[in-house]
Write a protein that holds these residues in place. Structure first.
Motif, PDB file in Angstrom:
ATOM      1  N   UNK A 133       0.831  -1.205   0.000  1.00  0.00           N
ATOM      2  CA  UNK A 133       0.000   0.000   0.000  1.00  0.00           C
ATOM      3  C   UNK A 133       0.869   1.261   0.000  1.00  0.00           C
ATOM      4  N   UNK A 134       1.943   1.240   0.769  1.00  0.00           N
ATOM      5  CA  UNK A 134       2.839   2.398   0.787  1.00  0.00           C
ATOM      6  C   UNK A 134       3.451   2.640  -0.589  1.00  0.00           C
ATOM      7  N   UNK A 135       3.805   1.569  -1.262  1.00  0.00           N
ATOM      8  CA  UNK A 135       4.361   1.750  -2.599  1.00  0.00           C
ATOM      9  C   UNK A 135       3.325   2.334  -3.570  1.00  0.00           C
ATOM     10  N   UNK A 136       2.109   1.901  -3.435  1.00  0.00           N
ATOM     11  CA  UNK A 136       1.045   2.422  -4.297  1.00  0.00           C
ATOM     12  C   UNK A 136       0.789   3.904  -4.010  1.00  0.00           C
ATOM     13  N   UNK A 137       0.811   4.275  -2.737  1.00  0.00           N
ATOM     14  CA  UNK A 137       0.612   5.683  -2.380  1.00  0.00           C
ATOM     15  C   UNK A 137       1.723   6.560  -2.950  1.00  0.00           C
ATOM     16  N   UNK A 138       2.947   6.078  -2.836  1.00  0.00           N
ATOM     17  CA  UNK A 138       4.066   6.855  -3.384  1.00  0.00           C
ATOM     18  C   UNK A 138       3.961   6.984  -4.898  1.00  0.00           C
ATOM     19  N   UNK A 139       3.561   5.892  -5.557  1.00  0.00           N
ATOM     20  CA  UNK A 139       3.408   5.944  -7.011  1.00  0.00           C
ATOM     21  C   UNK A 139       2.332   6.950  -7.416  1.00  0.00           C
ATOM     22  N   UNK A 140       1.224   6.991  -6.685  1.00  0.00           N
ATOM     23  CA  UNK A 140       0.158   7.957  -6.978  1.00  0.00           C
ATOM     24  C   UNK A 140       0.628   9.395  -6.759  1.00  0.00           C
ATOM     25  N   UNK A 141       1.397   9.603  -5.702  1.00  0.00           N
ATOM     26  CA  UNK A 141       1.919  10.949  -5.410  1.00  0.00           C
ATOM     27  C   UNK A 141       2.847  11.428  -6.530  1.00  0.00           C
ATOM     28  N   UNK A 142       3.736  10.542  -6.960  1.00  0.00           N
ATOM     29  CA  UNK A 142       4.658  10.927  -8.030  1.00  0.00           C
ATOM     30  C   UNK A 142       3.922  11.200  -9.336  1.00  0.00           C
ATOM     31  N   UNK A 143       2.870  10.420  -9.627  1.00  0.00           N
ATOM     32  CA  UNK A 143       2.090  10.654 -10.842  1.00  0.00           C
ATOM     33  C   UNK A 143       1.383  12.008 -10.797  1.00  0.00           C
ATOM     34  N   UNK A 144       0.832  12.353  -9.631  1.00  0.00           N
ATOM     35  CA  UNK A 144       0.163  13.641  -9.472  1.00  0.00           C
ATOM     36  C   UNK A 144       1.142  14.798  -9.643  1.00  0.00           C
ATOM     37  N   UNK A 145       2.327  14.664  -9.058  1.00  0.00           N
ATOM     38  CA  UNK A 145       3.338  15.710  -9.201  1.00  0.00           C
ATOM     39  C   UNK A 145       3.738  15.899 -10.656  1.00  0.00           C
TER      40      UNK A 145
END
Length: 319
Positions: A62-74
């Motif tokens: 889940x943490x990896x998915x959250x980080x991936x979503x954050x980077x995509x948004x940025x």
């Protein structure tokens, strides 16, 4: 009644040592049983350990998915900002220009045409005063005030001959307030013109623009600038009311021909000043007013010498 047996707190006698190993054995057996039960419990329920490990693995995922979503948004935000910077500005249309001009006209009152003409000619207009020595030779007496116009930026000035004729000293005041003296360097009596040269001039002195009278017509707007009765610089506006007029001085001593007739107010002191178009260009030198009474005030008709004649007095032909 039998007595209760009492046990001594002292060390056991040798006879009781045989019983202690059994107790020890029992104790060890109990401990082994407990340990075995624990091991057996763990072996009997292997899903407990798997559940704990599985919960840890899901949290990391889940943490990896959250980080991936954050980077995509940025990345999306950065791309959007770059596109806004690269987007071309909207092209200005004629409608935009017309709307801007209309807003300016609605919010700003432009100066009148006469005001613009005065603003243009004003730096070239000078006050001219002639002085005579008094009878005792010590004092000076002002003999008359007139106007002049700079036609060469070296300090060459046109005025009326009757303003400076017979003066012992001629004083000039420029637009910026500089006061100096001047000398008569030329004259054209038939047109009542005199040419002056100032002894000092301002650093930024401006010469007036001259305009031919060839296309001048009755009804054209003109402005007279000068020092009527010594007050000024003053301006009055009117129109050309006639061309090629003749004027004879009240004393009958001088007749001038080929004059511009105008109805802009002029009075004693305007003599020698410029008559200009609404562009601020000089078409004549104010020289006389018509008044059949001794009052010497304006009643509606003034005369100016065409600039072609005035320029010839200086020996120049600007057209």
């Amino acid at each position: 009644m039998p007595r209760t047996a009492l046990y001594s707190r002292s060390r056991h006698s040798p006879g009781r040592k045989l019983a202690e190993p059994a107790a020890d054995a029992a104790s060890s057996t109990d401990a082994g049983t407990v340990a075995g039960a624990d091991d057996a419990g763990m072996q009997a329920h292997p899903s407990n350990a798997a559940a704990i490990a599985g919960s840890v693995v899901i949290s990391q995922r889940q943490m990896r998915m959250l980080w991936a979503a954050f980077l995509l948004l940025a990345a999306l935000l950065v791309a959007s900002a770059w596109q806004r910077q690269q987007a071309p500005a909207r092209k200005i249309t004629q409608e935009d220009i017309d709307a801007a001009v209309l807003r300016t006209l609605e919010s700003t009152v432009p100066p009148s045409a006469a005001a613009r003409a005065v603003e243009t000619i004003a730096p070239s207009v000078v006050r001219v005063v002639g002085y005579n020595r008094s009878k005792n030779g010590k004092d000076e007496v002002e003999r008359g005030v007139g106007t002049g116009v700079v036609i060469v930026d070296k300090g060459i000035i046109l005025t009326n001959l009757h303003v400076v004729s017979g003066a012992d000293r001629i004083a000039i005041t420029f637009h910026d307030g500089l006061e100096t003296t001047a000398s008569v360097t030329g004259a054209q009596p038939e047109n009542d013109l005199a040419v002056l040269r100032a002894h000092k001039v301002p650093d930024d002195l401006q010469a007036a623009a001259l305009r031919s009278t060839q296309n001048l017509r009755p009804g054209d707007h003109v402005v007279a600038v000068g020092f009527p009765f010594g007050i000024g610089p003053s301006a009055s506006a009117g129109v050309v009311s006639g061309l090629q007029r003749e004027f004879t001085s009240p004393e009958g001593k001088r007749q001038i021909s080929n004059l511009i007739q105008f109805d802009a107010a002029a009075n004693p002191g305007n003599s020698g000043g410029p008559l200009v178009t609404l562009d601020g260009e000089v078409v004549g030198i104010v020289t006389a007013i018509l008044n059949p009474t001794p009052a010497r005030t304006f009643i509606g008709i003034g005369f100016a010498v065409p600039i072609e004649n005035a320029a010839s007095a200086v020996g120049m032909s600007p057209f």
